[in-house]
Each structure stands twice: as structure tokens, then as C-alpha cells.
Design a protein around this motif. Sequence first.
Motif, PDB file in Angstrom:
ATOM      1  N   ALA A   1      37.445 140.016  -6.282  1.00 21.23           N
ATOM      2  CA  ALA A   1      37.652 138.550  -5.551  1.00 21.23           C
ATOM      3  C   ALA A   1      36.439 137.838  -6.016  1.00 21.23           C
ATOM      4  N   LEU A   2      35.351 138.246  -6.036  1.00 17.01           N
ATOM      5  CA  LEU A   2      34.145 137.653  -6.395  1.00 17.01           C
ATOM      6  C   LEU A   2      34.325 136.798  -7.697  1.00 17.01           C
ATOM      7  N   LEU A   3      34.963 137.615  -8.586  1.00 23.64           N
ATOM      8  CA  LEU A   3      35.122 136.954  -9.839  1.00 23.64           C
ATOM      9  C   LEU A   3      36.112 135.718  -9.994  1.00 23.64           C
ATOM     10  N   ALA A   4      37.242 135.845  -9.156  1.00 22.47           N
ATOM     11  CA  ALA A   4      38.072 134.770  -9.044  1.00 22.47           C
ATOM     12  C   ALA A   4      37.777 133.827  -8.073  1.00 22.47           C
ATOM     13  N   ALA A   5      36.738 134.123  -6.930  1.00 22.71           N
ATOM     14  CA  ALA A   5      36.764 133.022  -5.891  1.00 22.71           C
ATOM     15  C   ALA A   5      36.394 131.736  -6.331  1.00 22.71           C
ATOM     16  N   PRO A   6      35.708 131.437  -7.457  1.00 15.74           N
ATOM     17  CA  PRO A   6      35.037 129.796  -7.843  1.00 15.74           C
ATOM     18  C   PRO A   6      36.538 129.324  -8.084  1.00 15.74           C
ATOM     19  N   LEU A   7      37.498 129.825  -8.266  1.00 14.39           N
ATOM     20  CA  LEU A   7      39.057 129.124  -8.678  1.00 14.39           C
ATOM     21  C   LEU A   7      39.335 128.350  -7.544  1.00 14.39           C
ATOM     22  N   TYR A   8      39.209 128.998  -6.237  1.00 24.31           N
ATOM     23  CA  TYR A   8      39.489 128.170  -5.207  1.00 24.31           C
ATOM     24  C   TYR A   8      39.418 126.650  -5.270  1.00 24.31           C
TER      25      TYR A   8
ATOM     26  N   PRO B   1      48.144 164.454  -8.592  1.00 26.71           N
ATOM     27  CA  PRO B   1      46.644 164.648  -7.965  1.00 26.71           C
ATOM     28  C   PRO B   1      46.598 164.325  -6.385  1.00 26.71           C
ATOM     29  N   LEU B   2      45.940 165.008  -5.825  1.00 26.05           N
ATOM     30  CA  LEU B   2      45.398 164.473  -4.443  1.00 26.05           C
ATOM     31  C   LEU B   2      44.602 163.424  -4.253  1.00 26.05           C
ATOM     32  N   LEU B   3      43.764 163.437  -5.273  1.00 24.55           N
ATOM     33  CA  LEU B   3      42.742 162.060  -5.273  1.00 24.55           C
ATOM     34  C   LEU B   3      42.920 161.723  -6.826  1.00 24.55           C
ATOM     35  N   ALA B   4      42.493 160.400  -7.057  1.00 27.06           N
ATOM     36  CA  ALA B   4      42.409 159.915  -8.420  1.00 27.06           C
ATOM     37  C   ALA B   4      41.221 160.649  -9.045  1.00 27.06           C
ATOM     38  N   ASN B   5      41.268 160.876 -10.422  1.00 24.40           N
ATOM     39  CA  ASN B   5      40.241 161.500 -11.137  1.00 24.40           C
ATOM     40  C   ASN B   5      39.205 160.388 -11.637  1.00 24.40           C
ATOM     41  N   PRO B   6      38.030 160.337 -11.113  1.00 26.00           N
ATOM     42  CA  PRO B   6      37.025 159.071 -11.565  1.00 26.00           C
ATOM     43  C   PRO B   6      36.875 159.155 -13.093  1.00 26.00           C
ATOM     44  N   ALA B   7      36.911 160.357 -13.642  1.00 22.54           N
ATOM     45  CA  ALA B   7      36.708 160.431 -14.858  1.00 22.54           C
ATOM     46  C   ALA B   7      37.745 159.514 -15.789  1.00 22.54           C
ATOM     47  N   GLU B   8      39.128 159.724 -15.271  1.00 25.42           N
ATOM     48  CA  GLU B   8      40.175 158.926 -15.931  1.00 25.42           C
ATOM     49  C   GLU B   8      40.473 157.501 -15.557  1.00 25.42           C
ATOM     50  N   LYS B   9      39.618 157.095 -14.581  1.00 24.94           N
ATOM     51  CA  LYS B   9      39.676 155.586 -14.254  1.00 24.94           C
ATOM     52  C   LYS B   9      39.672 154.781 -15.296  1.00 24.94           C
ATOM     53  N   GLN B  10      40.271 153.519 -15.553  1.00 32.98           N
ATOM     54  CA  GLN B  10      40.071 152.539 -16.330  1.00 32.98           C
ATOM     55  C   GLN B  10      39.839 151.185 -15.289  1.00 32.98           C
ATOM     56  N   HIS B  11      38.446 151.346 -15.267  1.00 34.24           N
ATOM     57  CA  HIS B  11      38.125 150.305 -14.218  1.00 34.24           C
ATOM     58  C   HIS B  11      38.527 148.638 -14.437  1.00 34.24           C
ATOM     59  N   TRP B  12      38.423 148.359 -15.684  1.00 33.94           N
ATOM     60  CA  TRP B  12      38.955 147.193 -16.297  1.00 33.94           C
ATOM     61  C   TRP B  12      40.188 146.758 -15.839  1.00 33.94           C
ATOM     62  N   LYS B  13      41.239 147.519 -15.657  1.00 31.26           N
ATOM     63  CA  LYS B  13      42.574 147.550 -15.215  1.00 31.26           C
ATOM     64  C   LYS B  13      42.526 147.026 -13.940  1.00 31.26           C
ATOM     65  N   ILE B  14      41.957 147.863 -12.922  1.00 33.70           N
ATOM     66  CA  ILE B  14      41.970 147.377 -11.554  1.00 33.70           C
ATOM     67  C   ILE B  14      41.363 146.150 -11.369  1.00 33.70           C
ATOM     68  N   ILE B  15      39.962 145.841 -11.786  1.00 30.94           N
ATOM     69  CA  ILE B  15      39.400 144.576 -11.576  1.00 30.94           C
ATOM     70  C   ILE B  15      40.252 143.462 -12.134  1.00 30.94           C
ATOM     71  N   LEU B  16      40.855 143.554 -13.290  1.00 36.68           N
ATOM     72  CA  LEU B  16      41.539 142.318 -13.782  1.00 36.68           C
ATOM     73  C   LEU B  16      42.621 142.113 -13.200  1.00 36.68           C
ATOM     74  N   GLY B  17      43.421 143.622 -12.561  1.00 39.59           N
ATOM     75  CA  GLY B  17      44.593 142.992 -11.576  1.00 39.59           C
ATOM     76  C   GLY B  17      44.143 142.414 -10.366  1.00 39.59           C
ATOM     77  N   VAL B  18      43.215 142.948  -9.794  1.00 41.48           N
ATOM     78  CA  VAL B  18      42.601 142.232  -8.373  1.00 41.48           C
ATOM     79  C   VAL B  18      42.240 140.729  -8.668  1.00 41.48           C
ATOM     80  N   ALA B  19      41.539 140.565  -9.691  1.00 39.82           N
ATOM     81  CA  ALA B  19      41.119 139.155 -10.174  1.00 39.82           C
ATOM     82  C   ALA B  19      42.322 138.297 -10.461  1.00 39.82           C
ATOM     83  N   VAL B  20      43.207 138.686 -11.050  1.00 39.05           N
ATOM     84  CA  VAL B  20      44.372 137.976 -11.551  1.00 39.05           C
ATOM     85  C   VAL B  20      45.197 137.587 -10.191  1.00 39.05           C
ATOM     86  N   MET B  21      45.471 138.733  -9.663  1.00 36.36           N
ATOM     87  CA  MET B  21      46.109 138.277  -7.909  1.00 36.36           C
ATOM     88  C   MET B  21      45.252 137.231  -7.331  1.00 36.36           C
ATOM     89  N   VAL B  22      43.751 137.511  -7.032  1.00 28.32           N
ATOM     90  CA  VAL B  22      43.195 136.406  -6.392  1.00 28.32           C
ATOM     91  C   VAL B  22      43.165 135.041  -6.976  1.00 28.32           C
TER      92      VAL B  22
END
Length: 530
Positions: free
Chosen positions: A293-300, A420-441
Motif C-alpha cells: 500500500a505504501l508503494l502505491a499510495a501516491p497514485l491516489y 502445509p499448516l503454515l506457509a514455509n518462509p524459505a519458499e516465499k517469493q516476497h516480490w509476488k505478494i508485494i506486487l499483487g498488493v501494490a497493483v490492487m492498491v
Amino acid sequence: MSATVAADAATLHPKRDRLVITASAMGTVFEWYDFFLYGILAALIGKLFFPADNPTAALLASLAAFGAGFAVRPLGAVLFGYYGDRIGRKYTFLVTITLMGGATVAIGLLPTYASAGLLAPVLLLLLRLLQGLALGGEYGGAAIYVGEHAPPGKRGQYTSWIQISVVGGFLLAVIVVLMTRRAMSVEAFESWGWRLPFLLSFLMLVLSIVIRMKLSESPVFKAMKETGTLVKNPILAAFSDKANLGNVLVALFGVAAGLTVIYYTSQFGTLYFLTGTARVAEEQALLYLAFGALLAAPLYVGFGMLSDRIGRKKLLLAGYALAMLLVFPLFHLMAEGANPALSRATRDNPVVLEAPACEFRVFARAQETECGQALAFLSKRGISYAKVEAEQVALKVGDTRVQGFDAAAWEEAISAAGYPLLANPAEKQHWKIILGVAVMVALSAMTYGQVAAILVELFPARVRYTSMSVPYHIGTGYFGGFLPFISQYIVVRTGDPFAGLWYTVGVVAMAFVVALVWLPETRDRVLEHQ
């Protein structure tokens, strides 16, 4: 309108305008901070205040209370819209911010169900209703106040600061909750620490009131008062005029409904998806949301300024179209980035639930039927599954089949199949999550950035507060406020963790058609001549 006041409204006053924008935006940040706290802490509040043994039912019950706060927003719009058009913009939104802040502080002082029984959820719902009532009057007052001060050609830019303030309120709520969580143990936070973010509202309330007290009335309202053009009954005047009523309906179905579901999908829909389906720890999910949200907020503000150049309508329609096209791919992207193991398990070992037709009672203390217990188990685990009609309940995972509902045996079968009961931190691809959130915002910014300008320009000054507040808060209150509940319920009933997004697509499609056919371009309208 008097010539002096008209000239004043059309002239740049940098110092005055900065105060106008700052005071209105800060108050909006504060009010949305208050309202978003509940949404962020919905799961915990569900456990503390609602007598439900089933975690899914507890969450849905708390989300229903979240919606209840939105349900009374149209009533607040009517009440405060009346006074905003009769006594002025400034004093009306001073009242709303005081009511909102007081209710929020009181939530932090409430007893829980464990100590007060049914009185606890009753008091919580009452305070949520007061919050919704206050919010029904706040947005219209802030948007109109800024819009009526804005010089020609800058109305989209000026009012976009009101829109970015909504994101600011969300970000502030996320930051405060995360800092409070990290300052103490999990046990302490769930026992008493959750109260601190609510109690902090008292300090922000005092600051907001002090700043808003420095404001003068808007030039447009002062001119109406000077010339005696105020209406005796803004509600009757707003809804008895057929042309104005038509614009109210366009604002409701073509503007408020569409942009609201996009916004809430980008915030609460994403949060519940990451924590429920993708199995991301809540603190990590909040961090992803905050960073995206912080990345995309200035677009408002950027899209607000762009609407001053190219027009409001075409930008709104483009945002609707892109949201419909991208919402499913973006959520799949976030799922792949957050929990690759879950994606692999879903692909390699699909889950099939064999069960007779049954009712899932979302607010029950416990599911009474074996089928209901099975649905509760799978929905709680965020697992995608197909349903097959059968006389007896059974779970099939890949080549393994477990007859009858047994939580331990089902958990063992699902875990063995790689879920998995919880997501494995070692396998996470952070950029995909952040990109998805930023584009939605960013999609929210494209539709939300210029909305205050659209609504202010759409209605005549004498009934502006009432005319814009009522459709905006019906749209946000019902189409947006109940989005978490409706989307989660769709997921439970279909077994598809992405199915709730069809609610977003459906509402946005309706808004696109209404806006395309009936929404006029309002960019060049002169507020002082209405």
C-alpha cells in the motif's frame, strides 16, 4: 453567490489551502484508523466477544459486526447531510469526528465475553453502530469542504488528498497494531494489549479537533448563507427533484459501489486471503499489505491530478475494466508467492469432499452435523476442494480416502499429501505478494483517487452534503461493508478459495455499465454556479 466570495473561492490561497487540506486529511486519517482497527483485529475480537467455539463462525460473526458498522452509515449520511447543508460543513464534521473518536476509545475499555457474557457483544455492536453513524457524516463533510475551497482545474488534485487519507488510516492502523504486538507477548496482546490501539485514539482525537477548530466555513456555503439560498429541508429537496435523484442513483450504483469493492478487496479481502487461504502469519500479512500500500499510495494523488487533465469518467471506467481483468490473476500471483507448497499440493493431490447436502450455520456455537463439521474443517484450513454428493461423509486426498469425519485423521491425510499448516518462509517469493498488493492498491487509486471530485461536482451546492453522502455510504456500507462476509461465505459454500472474488467482479461490472451509460463528465463544472 456574492462576487467577493466567488472570487475568493477561485483564487489560490496557498497558506489557507494547505490548512484546509491538512485538517481535512488528518481528520479522515484518524476516522479511518478507528474504523480499520476493527477489521484488522476481526479474528481476535471474534474470539473475545462472540460465543462461538468454531473459529470460522467466530470470524464470520465478527465480520458481520464489521458490516453492521457500515449498515448504519447511510443513516449517518442522512442525519449529518441534513445539518451539513443547513448549518455548515465545518461544524458538522467536527461533531462526526468527536463521535467517532469517543466510540473508538470506548471499544478499548469494553469487557469481553468471558467477564461480561452477552453484554459484551451487545456493547460492541452498539459502539460499532455509533462509529458507522459518525463515518456516514465525515467523508461528505471533508470532501465537500476541500472541493469547495479548490480553485478551478485543481479540484481532482485537492480532493485526492481525502482519498489517500483513507489509505493513510489503514497504514496507521497496521503500524500501530504491529508495534503493539511486537512490544509484548502473544498472550499479553490477546489478553489486554489489543486495547492499546483503540485507546490511542484519544490523543489523535484531541489533535484533530484542535486543528479543525482553526478552519473557517467553506466559501460556497458562506455565499449561500449570505444570499439566503439555503434550503429548509435538504433531504426533501435532494430526493424530490427527479434529475437530482437520478444523479443520486448513478452515484450509488455507478460510482460508490464499484470503487468500494475494489478498495476493500485490495485491503481486507487481501488480508483475509493471505492469512486464511495462503496460511501466512497475520503479522507477516499485515507487513505485506503495509509495504504494498505504501508503494502505491501516491497514485491516489497522481490519478486525482490526472483526472483534472483528461476527465473523471474515462479514468473511472478504465480502472473498472482493469480491475475486472486483473483481480483473479493478482490473487493467484499472491497465492503462488505466499505458499508455493500449497499450490503444489492443490495441483498434485486435489481434495474431494464426499457429503450429503447440508446447511453450514456460520453463527452456530458448533456445527451440529458431520457434514457441517467437515465444511468448517476445510474452510478453516483454507483448502480448495470439490464436493461430490454422497450418503456418507468422506475425504479423498489424492489416492487416499478417509471415511467419516475425524479431524485428527483428516489432518494427517492432508499433511501427508503436502498441504502445509503454515506457509514455509524459505519458499516465499516476497516480490509476488508485494506486487499483487501494490497493483490492487493502484487499481483502487485509479477508481478512488478522483471520486470526491466526481461527487462534489455532480450535485448542486444547496443539497450537496446530503446528495453525495447518502449514495456514497449506501454503496460503501452495503456493497463494501459486507464484502468480507459475503466473499468468505461464498468460499465456504463453493470450496474454492478464489470464488469470493466473483462478488467483486460482479459489482464492478454493474458499476461499469451504469457509469458508462449515465455518468456525465463533471470536470469542467463550476461549483459556485450550481
